[in-house]
Write an enzyme that holds these catalytic residues in place. Structure first.
Site, PDB file in Angstrom:
ATOM      1  N   ASN A   1       0.848  -1.199   0.000  1.00 42.18           N
ATOM      2  CA  ASN A   1       0.000   0.000   0.000  1.00 42.18           C
ATOM      3  C   ASN A   1       0.878   1.241   0.000  1.00 42.18           C
ATOM      4  OD1 ASN A   1      -0.267  -1.292   2.864  1.00 42.18           O
ATOM      5  ND2 ASN A   1      -0.883   0.777   3.316  1.00 42.18           N
ATOM      6  N   ASP A   2       0.714   2.169   0.886  1.00 40.83           N
ATOM      7  CA  ASP A   2       1.288   3.518   0.764  1.00 40.83           C
ATOM      8  C   ASP A   2       2.758   3.599   0.324  1.00 40.83           C
ATOM      9  OD1 ASP A   2      -1.002   3.603   2.267  1.00 40.83           O
ATOM     10  OD2 ASP A   2      -0.090   4.520   4.013  1.00 40.83           O
TER      11      ASP A   2
ATOM     12  N   GLU B   1      -5.005  10.673   7.116  1.00 43.04           N
ATOM     13  CA  GLU B   1      -3.818   9.826   7.064  1.00 43.04           C
ATOM     14  C   GLU B   1      -2.753  10.471   6.173  1.00 43.04           C
ATOM     15  OE1 GLU B   1      -5.331   5.375   7.896  1.00 43.04           O
ATOM     16  OE2 GLU B   1      -5.633   5.999   5.827  1.00 43.04           O
TER      17      GLU B   1
ATOM     18  N   TRP C   1      -8.599   1.392  -0.706  1.00 40.41           N
ATOM     19  CA  TRP C   1      -8.922   0.504   0.411  1.00 40.41           C
ATOM     20  C   TRP C   1     -10.285  -0.144   0.216  1.00 40.41           C
ATOM     21  CZ3 TRP C   1      -5.514  -1.365   3.468  1.00 40.41           C
ATOM     22  CH2 TRP C   1      -4.410  -0.614   3.889  1.00 40.41           C
TER      23      TRP C   1
END
Ligand code: FRU
Length: 496
Positions: free
Chosen positions: A42-43, A221, A304
């Site tokens: 992910n990120d 976030e 997500w």
């Protein structure tokens, strides 16, 4: 997988990758977008220009194509297009990060590369998040500081919640290091805190930089803060930010706040804000500044809580990064263009000047390649609209539609390949974005990789989507309603 005698979690993860990466199914794998060798990503994390190269780390779980205890994967590149896989940089191997090394950032100090990340700990169902440091001399092997965690309960105090306290982005201002960290207020609003340090190890609380309200989501976030073109910019990824017109239709969104930082109070004064990308698959962007002073952003090209065909089909991987984009601030908005390196790697296939479309479709190609780039400029007569159908077969096509009367650009993956749907949201197959013509013209740059399409609009806005075709569509065609003149069109492919 069992640890062999004395093998660390990091060594175990690297060995797992070497032994298993051949199990990845290539069908939907990209050519020039960053992906992990195997497993889930992910990120983007620790995006930094260090000793002449671009380094990118990422949230990584090598053992499954689902999210799991986070490691930091690592790649580097000289041109942001050709990437080299490096060993995993961080594994969750300490008491203070045992449930995951969550997102964070990187900075160079005295020739060393420092990573600042969130130590994520889950104990009896309760989450604790604290900020940690790891240092490297060679940019590849990292040692976690024995002062970790460097920012915990004591410095956080009453300013936020230790259960939601994550994603430090470190930067330098004057002779001081600062870190923006996301947290949550008692009222369930996002909050960005600022901490300062002289040496990256001893930190002090500096300020509450910005606090959200009901219309700004329940948690922010991955904040990032930088100065660009005379403005201060705070970008972040809010969860459940309410829709505003065509903006924020995804379950998790991204937003740019443009404004002015008051360093004497540590408060950020917002003057304008807007969604960063108008597509379906874009989250947690992070930026760096390189040796040429370019501000470059990369994001996770996924969303997500939606189905992910490479996982569902057992292809043993999930997730990729967007194309890196160069940023500017113009008229209180963040603008994005592809990094200049892409233009050095393009081979031209076809060029057109002054193509008049009037209700009859025009077939641009029937042999669409994976790495195609299409650049065009279109002039619209009043009330006209243009539809570009990409990767078209008998069943469907990706559709990019501009409607002049509504000043709306729409991108749709309806019926294209495997269904992508979310748990908590109505199925979203298309998105629209307000786009003004510039001097009556629309400029589009379209980058396709195997299973993604990124649109750059008027050297300013972007829309990013993924798609997983069942049968490859090979055609691109242009359709108009009313008169549209394609003043310039160039089809190329990226040689990577
Ligand atoms: C954003 C995020 C971060 C967190 C990381 C965990 O996508 O939820 O807030 O640090 O992912 O993998």
């Amino acid at each position: 997988m069992n640890l062999t005698e004395k093998e660390t979690l990091l060594e175990q993860a690297n060995r797992y990758i070497t032994e298993n990466k051949a199990k990845v199914v290539a069908d939907y794998r990209h050519h020039y977008h960053v992906m992990a060798p195997i497993g889930w990503i992910n990120d983007p994390n620790g995006f930094v220009f260090y000793k002449g190269e671009y380094h990118l780390f990422y949230q990584y779980y090598p053992y499954d194509s689902n999210w799991g205890p986070m490691h930091w994967g690592h790649v580097k590149s000289k041109d942001l297009l050709h990437w080299e896989d490096l060993p995993i940089a961080l594994a969750p191997d300490q008491d203070y990060d045992k449930s995951g090394c969550f997102s964070g950032s990187a900075i160079e100090k005295d020739g060393h590369l420092y990573l600042m990340y969130t130590g994520h700990v889950e104990e009896n169902g309760v989450v604790y998040q604290r900020q940690c440091i790891a240092v490297s001399e060679d940019g590849i092997h990292f040692e976690k500081s024995d002062q970790n965690p460097v920012i915990g309960e004591k410095l956080l105090g009453e300013h936020g919640s230790i259960h939601d306290f994550r994603d430090p982005k470190v930067f330098r201002h004057g002779d001081t290091y600062f870190s923006v960290v996301a947290t949550k207020s008692a009222a369930d609003h996002g909050k960005i805190l600022l901490f300062s340090s002289k040496d990256l190890i001893e930190w002090s609380f500096y300020s509450v930089m910005l606090e959200g309200n009901d219309s700004q989501g329940i948690m922010w976030e991955c904040p990032d803060f930088f100065r660009l073109d005379g403005k201060d910019v705070l970008i972040m990824s809010p969860i459940q930010i309410p829709k505003r017109g065509h903006e924020f239709h995804n379950i998790s969104s991204t937003i740019a706040y443009i404004g002015t930082m008051d360093w004497s109070t540590g408060k950020f004064q917002v003057e304008n804000d807007h969604e960063i990308d108008g597509g379906l698959d874009f989250y947690a962007p992070q930026t760096l500044e390189d040796d040429q002073g370019r501000r470059i952003m990369i994001a996770w090209m996924q969303m997500w809580d939606r189905t992910r065909p490479p996982h569902d089909l057992g292809h043993n991987w999930s997730g990729a990064m967007t194309l890196p984009r160069q940023l500017h601030v113009k008229n209180q908005c963040l603008t994005q263009v592809p990094v200049s390196f892409v233009y050095e790697n393009m081979v031209n296939e076809k060029e057109l000047h002054h193509l008049v479309l009037k209700d009859d479709p025009y077939c641009l190609t029937q042999d669409l390649g994976d790495n195609v780039v299409i650049e065009l400029e279109a002039d619209f007569s009043d009330g006209a609209s243009l539809a570009i159908q990409v990767a078209k077969n008998e069943m469907a096509a990706l559709k990019i539609i501009y409607n002049k009367a509504k000043q709306l650009l729409t991108i749709s993956r309806e019926n294209v390949g495997h269904l992508i749907c979310g748990n908590e949201e109505p199925q979203l197959v298309a998105r629209s974005m307000d786009v003004r013509l510039i001097d009556g013209k629309l400029k589009l740059e379209m980058f396709r990789d195997t299973s993604s399409l990124e649109l750059f609009v008027n050297d300013k806005q972007t829309m990013t989507i993924t798609f997983y075709e069942i049968a490859k569509g090979k055609e691109v065609s242009l359709h108009s309603e009313g008169k549209v003149v394609i003043t310039e069109l160039k089809m190329s492919h990226l040689t990577v």
